[in-house]
Design a protein around this motif. Structure first.
Motif, PDB file in Angstrom:
ATOM      1  N   ALA A 232      -5.219   3.318  -2.493  1.00 14.14           N
ATOM      2  CA  ALA A 232      -5.372   3.341  -1.039  1.00 14.14           C
ATOM      3  C   ALA A 232      -5.575   4.770  -0.541  1.00 14.14           C
ATOM      4  O   ALA A 232      -6.411   5.022   0.342  1.00 14.14           O
ATOM      5  CB  ALA A 232      -4.147   2.724  -0.377  1.00 14.14           C
ATOM      6  N   ALA A 233      -4.823   5.716  -1.103  1.00 14.03           N
ATOM      7  CA  ALA A 233      -4.986   7.118  -0.710  1.00 14.03           C
ATOM      8  C   ALA A 233      -6.365   7.640  -1.108  1.00 14.03           C
ATOM      9  O   ALA A 233      -6.997   8.390  -0.358  1.00 14.03           O
ATOM     10  CB  ALA A 233      -3.891   7.970  -1.352  1.00 14.03           C
ATOM     11  N   SER A 234      -6.843   7.220  -2.279  1.00 14.88           N
ATOM     12  CA  SER A 234      -8.169   7.669  -2.740  1.00 14.88           C
ATOM     13  C   SER A 234      -9.266   7.127  -1.829  1.00 14.88           C
ATOM     14  O   SER A 234     -10.211   7.847  -1.485  1.00 14.88           O
ATOM     15  CB  SER A 234      -8.404   7.200  -4.179  1.00 14.88           C
ATOM     16  OG  SER A 234      -7.433   7.734  -5.048  1.00 14.88           O
ATOM     17  N   LEU A 235      -9.159   5.862  -1.457  1.00 12.66           N
ATOM     18  CA  LEU A 235     -10.168   5.266  -0.582  1.00 12.66           C
ATOM     19  C   LEU A 235     -10.152   5.918   0.800  1.00 12.66           C
ATOM     20  O   LEU A 235     -11.206   6.160   1.393  1.00 12.66           O
ATOM     21  CB  LEU A 235      -9.937   3.763  -0.468  1.00 12.66           C
ATOM     22  CG  LEU A 235     -10.185   2.960  -1.760  1.00 12.66           C
ATOM     23  CD1 LEU A 235      -9.706   1.530  -1.609  1.00 12.66           C
ATOM     24  CD2 LEU A 235     -11.664   2.992  -2.128  1.00 12.66           C
ATOM     25  N   SER A 236      -8.953   6.211   1.315  1.00 19.10           N
ATOM     26  CA  SER A 236      -8.869   6.901   2.604  1.00 19.10           C
ATOM     27  C   SER A 236      -9.420   8.315   2.485  1.00 19.10           C
ATOM     28  O   SER A 236     -10.068   8.822   3.404  1.00 19.10           O
ATOM     29  CB  SER A 236      -7.418   6.932   3.094  1.00 19.10           C
ATOM     30  OG  SER A 236      -6.948   5.635   3.379  1.00 19.10           O
ATOM     31  N   PHE A 237      -9.172   8.960   1.345  1.00 20.57           N
ATOM     32  CA  PHE A 237      -9.691  10.305   1.122  1.00 20.57           C
ATOM     33  C   PHE A 237     -11.216  10.317   1.117  1.00 20.57           C
ATOM     34  O   PHE A 237     -11.852  11.275   1.573  1.00 20.57           O
ATOM     35  CB  PHE A 237      -9.162  10.860  -0.205  1.00 20.57           C
ATOM     36  CG  PHE A 237      -9.593  12.262  -0.514  1.00 20.57           C
ATOM     37  CD1 PHE A 237      -8.957  13.337   0.071  1.00 20.57           C
ATOM     38  CD2 PHE A 237     -10.639  12.501  -1.393  1.00 20.57           C
ATOM     39  CE1 PHE A 237      -9.349  14.631  -0.206  1.00 20.57           C
ATOM     40  CE2 PHE A 237     -11.039  13.789  -1.683  1.00 20.57           C
ATOM     41  CZ  PHE A 237     -10.395  14.859  -1.087  1.00 20.57           C
ATOM     42  N   LEU A 238     -11.810   9.237   0.613  1.00 24.01           N
ATOM     43  CA  LEU A 238     -13.267   9.130   0.572  1.00 24.01           C
ATOM     44  C   LEU A 238     -13.854   8.652   1.905  1.00 24.01           C
ATOM     45  O   LEU A 238     -15.069   8.513   2.025  1.00 24.01           O
ATOM     46  CB  LEU A 238     -13.688   8.161  -0.541  1.00 24.01           C
ATOM     47  CG  LEU A 238     -13.351   8.598  -1.971  1.00 24.01           C
ATOM     48  CD1 LEU A 238     -13.666   7.477  -2.951  1.00 24.01           C
ATOM     49  CD2 LEU A 238     -14.124   9.864  -2.340  1.00 24.01           C
TER      50      LEU A 238
END
Length: 299
Positions: A232-238
Motif C-alpha cells: 500500500a505504501a509503495s502504491l501510494s508512493f507511485l
C-alpha cells in the motif's frame, strides 16, 4: 492429600480447576517468546493510536501553516513539519489508521476468498483442483506489485482500489497454503471416521478440516499484513494510492522525497513508522508459528 482422597467431590473440583486450557497454554508459551511478545505490545499500542489517536492529535493534519514550513523536530512539533507547515506527528497518527485499515481489510478479503478456494481445491480435487491451481500459477507469474499496478491501472487510483488490488494478489497465496494443509488433514483418521459416520462434505470441511488449518492461516495472515502495508505504501508512493494531501505513510514519502537533502525528517518519520510496523507483524508471525506449530513449539 488424605482429605482429597476421602472426599471425591473435592477431588473432582481440584481436577476441574487444574484441567488443561488451550488459552492458558498459548499464553504461557507466548510469554516465553520475548521478541514476539514485545512486538505484540508495540502493535497493540499502534492499534490504540489508530483508534483514539486522531482525537488527541495536537494539530489538524490537513491544515497548512505557512509560518512554519519545513521546520525540524522541536518542542512544538516533535516530528517537524512538511512543505506546507503541516505537523508530521499528527499526520503520522492519522496515517496509522489508514495504513492498518487498508492492510487489514485487504488481507482479510484475500484470506476469505483464498481459504474458500484452497479448501475446495484440496478437499474435492479433480478438475476443480486443477483449475484453481493453474489460475493461481498464472497470478504467481506476475510479481505482486506489478499485478497490483495493473489492477489499479484498470480501476483507477484510490485507497479502495488499493484494497482490491492487494486482496486480489493475496488470494492465490492463501489458496495454495490452505490447499496444502487440506490435503494433509483430509487423510487423517478423524476425517475418515466422520465420513464413515455419514457426515456430509460441508460439515466435514467446516467442522473438521478448516479448524486444523487455522493455525497455519493465522500465522500467514499476520505476516501478510506486513506485506500489505509495504504494498500500500509503495502504491501510494507511485501516486496510485492515496491522494497527496491524505496523511498516508506512502503519500508522505512521495511528498517528502523532493526535500530529502534539506529536510530529511519528512521522509525519515513515515519511513521509520513503516519499518517498525512491518517488522512487528513479521516478528509476531514468527512467534505464532513457533507457538502454534507442534513441530517447533517444544524446541
Amino acid at each position: 492429600m488424605e482429605a482429597l482422597k476421602k472426599d471425591p467431590q473435592r477431588t473432582g473440583t481440584f481436577a476441574a480447576k487444574n484441567q488443561y486450557s488451550p488459552v492458558k497454554e498459548f499464553w504461557k508459551n507466548w510469554k516465553r517468546k520475548k521478541v514476539a511478545f514485545m512486538a505484540s505490545i508495540f502493535l497493540l499500542l499502534m492499534i490504540i493510536v489508530a483508534v483514539i489517536g486522531p482525537y488527541l492529535t495536537p494539530y489538524d493534519p490537513y491544515e497548512p501553516n505557512y509560518s512554519s514550513i519545513l521546520a525540524g523536530p522541536s518542542v512544538s512539533h516533535i516530528a517537524g513539519t512538511d512543505e506546507y507547515g503541516r505537523d508530521i506527528f499528527s499526520r503520522l497518527i492519522y496515517g496509522t489508521r489508514i495504513s492498518l485499515s487498508v492492510s487489514f481489510i485487504s488481507v482479510f478479503l484475500g484470506a476469505v476468498v483464498g481459504t474458500a478456494l484452497g479448501l475446495i481445491s484440496g478437499f474435492f480435487g479433480g478438475i476443480l483442483d486443477r483449475f484453481i491451481m493453474r489460475s493461481s500459477d498464472v497470478m504467481f507469474a506476475f510479481p505482486d506489485i506489478i499485478l497490483a499496478i495493473a489492477i489499479i491501472a484498470i480501476l483507477g487510483p484510490g485507497l479502495i482500489n488499493v484494497v482490491i488490488a492487494i486482496a486480489v494478489f493475496s488470494v492465490p497465496s492463501f489458496a495454495r497454503l490452505i490447499r496444502g494443509a487440506t490435503l494433509e488433514v483430509k487423510e487423517t483418521l478423524f476425517v475418515e471416521a466422520a465420513r464413515s459416520m455419514g457426515a456430509n462434505k460441508k460439515r466435514i470441511i467446516l467442522k473438521h478440516v478448516f479448524p486444523e488449518t487455522f493455525s497455519s492461516l493465522l500465522v500467514f495472515f499476520t505476516m501478510r499484513i506486513g506485506t500489505a502495508i509495504l504494498a500500500a505504501a509503495s502504491l501510494s508512493f507511485l501516486g496510485l494510492g492515496a491522494s497527496p494531501e491524505t496523511p498516508d505513510w506512502g503519500a508522505m514519502l512521495t511528498m517528502g522525497r523532493d526535500y530529502l537533502g534539506t529536510s530529511p525528517h519528512i521522509v525519515i518519520m513515515p519511513g521509520v513508522a513503516i519499518f517498525l510496523t512491518v517488522l512487528a507483524f513479521n516478528l509476531i508471525g514468527d512467534g505464532l508459528r513457533d507457538v502454534l506449530d507442534p513441530k517447533t513449539k517444544n524446541d
